[in-house]
Enzyme design. Structure first.
Site: not given
Ligand code: ADP
Length: 391
Positions: A42-43, A135, A137, A139-140, A185
């Protein structure tokens, strides 16, 4: 009981339905890309180090069709993003750049369009649907970038270079979402394979599959469902501290530094910078050892490295929080749990736990107990769990 992971086909059905509602036709293209959990390392990615993530069955789906004009319309099915959930913009045809703007989520789409590696791109209509928690963690954001890139590949093929694809998605996040993320990611979202973790050398971008299909063990992800709102500067600050430490040590990055060199230079840096560097140098070592241990089925050893990693993130890198610490402590009280740690950037989000398959239910109950006992005092949502690797 762990929350079942929704089937990809159900997410596709949801996306198709929203597409038909929004545009009155059926989408021609359907793609998806996975989220990921980082097992250890991590990091370390932005320090040119090693990471050991695995792709998840939690995915982002993009469905859509090309449009003969230069118009782009994208709709997200996700209700957790900022409004509006539909954006319209035009592809620049004069070589100018596509500027980031509002809503914030659309910047991930615009960034990928901007950094796409083939031209000309047609306009398009698309719908995004995802099972990766936002958000958390997992990696959406990277799964959205990679799914969007894969979608564009169907409209205007590029040369198919997978590493270059991950780099383009990373650039999208830097330039349009304003997050100076490492390459982990996006690389694991592009290269990850079922029943494998992926040891990534973030300097060379060489990725080695590490088999992870032993039915006697499970990887459990627990979402604390908390996200501490810091100033948003914590991540860039950590990055800067690492660069400062590397500069004091006369190295290109902390990847090149040894523990002895750090000890020798301790008097020449402030104690916070020293602690940050100590975490990174040790975490890089732990990750390489961890991959070796997993390959050889040495789960006790891997589990110990996970706990060392968590303690280091809590005490040296200072990116953990009470809820994550409690989840890790609770997991470690269960017999049959090999190791547990926070995963992702920190300050909330998820923990990842390696455990024997037959103790999964017991571990979940035990990890949820503090929340049940404290229901009135605790405003946080109940933690939720998914099994990343089904036995
Ligand atoms: P994570 O760890 O999930 O990547 P981040 O804060 O880095 O968290 O990214 C989350 C952001 O990515 C959301 O606030 C949004 O702006 C964008 N995002 C992720 N998935 C989607 C989705 N299915 N539809 C729209 N935006 C999304």
């Amino acid at each position: 009981m762990a929350t079942p992971v929704p089937a990809v086909r159900d997410v596709v059905t949801e996306a198709r339905r929203l597409y038909e509602q929004s545009f009155g036709s059926s989408p021609e293209v359907v793609v998806c890309a996975p989220g990921r959990v980082n097992l250890i390392g991590e990091h370390t990615d932005y320090n040119d180090g090693f990471v050991l993530p695995m792709a998840l069955a939690l995915v982002t789906v993009v469905v859509g069709s090309p449009d003969p004009s230069q118009a782009v319309t994208v709709v997200t099915a996700n209700k957790d993003v900022e409004e509006p959930r539909r954006v319209d913009f035009y592809l620049p045809n004069d070589g100018s750049t596509l500027s980031p703007g509002q809503p914030g989520w659309a910047n991930y789409v615009k960034g990928v369009v901007q950094h796409y590696r083939a031209s000309p791109l047609p306009g398009f209509k698309a719908v995004i649907a995802s099972t990766v928690p936002l958000g958390g963690g997992l990696s959406s954001s990277a799964s959205l970038e990679v799914a969007m890139y894969t979608f564009l590949q169907q409209l205007q093929p590029d040369d198919g270079d997978k590493v270059a694809k991950a780099v383009a998605c990373q650039q999208a996040e830097h330039s349009h979402a304003g997050v100076p993320c490492g390459i982990m990611d996006q690389l694991v979202s592009v290269l990850g394979q079922e029943a494998h973790a992926l040891l990534i050398d973030c300097r060379s971008m060489e990725a080695t599959l590490v088999p992870l299909s032993d039915p006697s063990v499970v990887i459990l992800i627990t979402n604390s469902n908390v996200r501490h709102k810091l100033t948003g500067s914590e991540y860039p600050t950590r990055r800067k501290q690492c660069m400062e430490a590397a500069a004091i040590l006369g190295k290109r990055s902390l990847r090149d530094a040894t523990l002895q060199e750090l000890e020798d230079a301790r008097g020449r840096m402030d104690q916070v910078t020293y602690r940050r560097a100590l975490h990174v140098i040790q975490e890089i070592q732990r990750t390489v050892q961890g991959a070796e241990a997993l390959k050889r089925g040495l789960y006790e050893e891997f589990g110990k490295l996970m706990v060392d990693s968590h303690n280091s993130l809590r005490d040296l890198y200072e990116v953990s929080c009470r809820e994550l610490d409690e989840l890790v402590s609770a997991a470690m009280e269960v017999k049959g749990v090999y190791g547990s740690r926070m995963t992702g950037g920190g300050f909330g989000g998820c923990t990842v736990t390696l455990l024997q398959a037959h103790v999964v239910d017991r571990a979940i109950l035990h990890m949820q107990r503090p929340w049940q006992n404290n229901k009135k005092k605790n405003t946080a949502r109940h933690p939720t769990t998914v099994e990343a690797s089904d036995p």
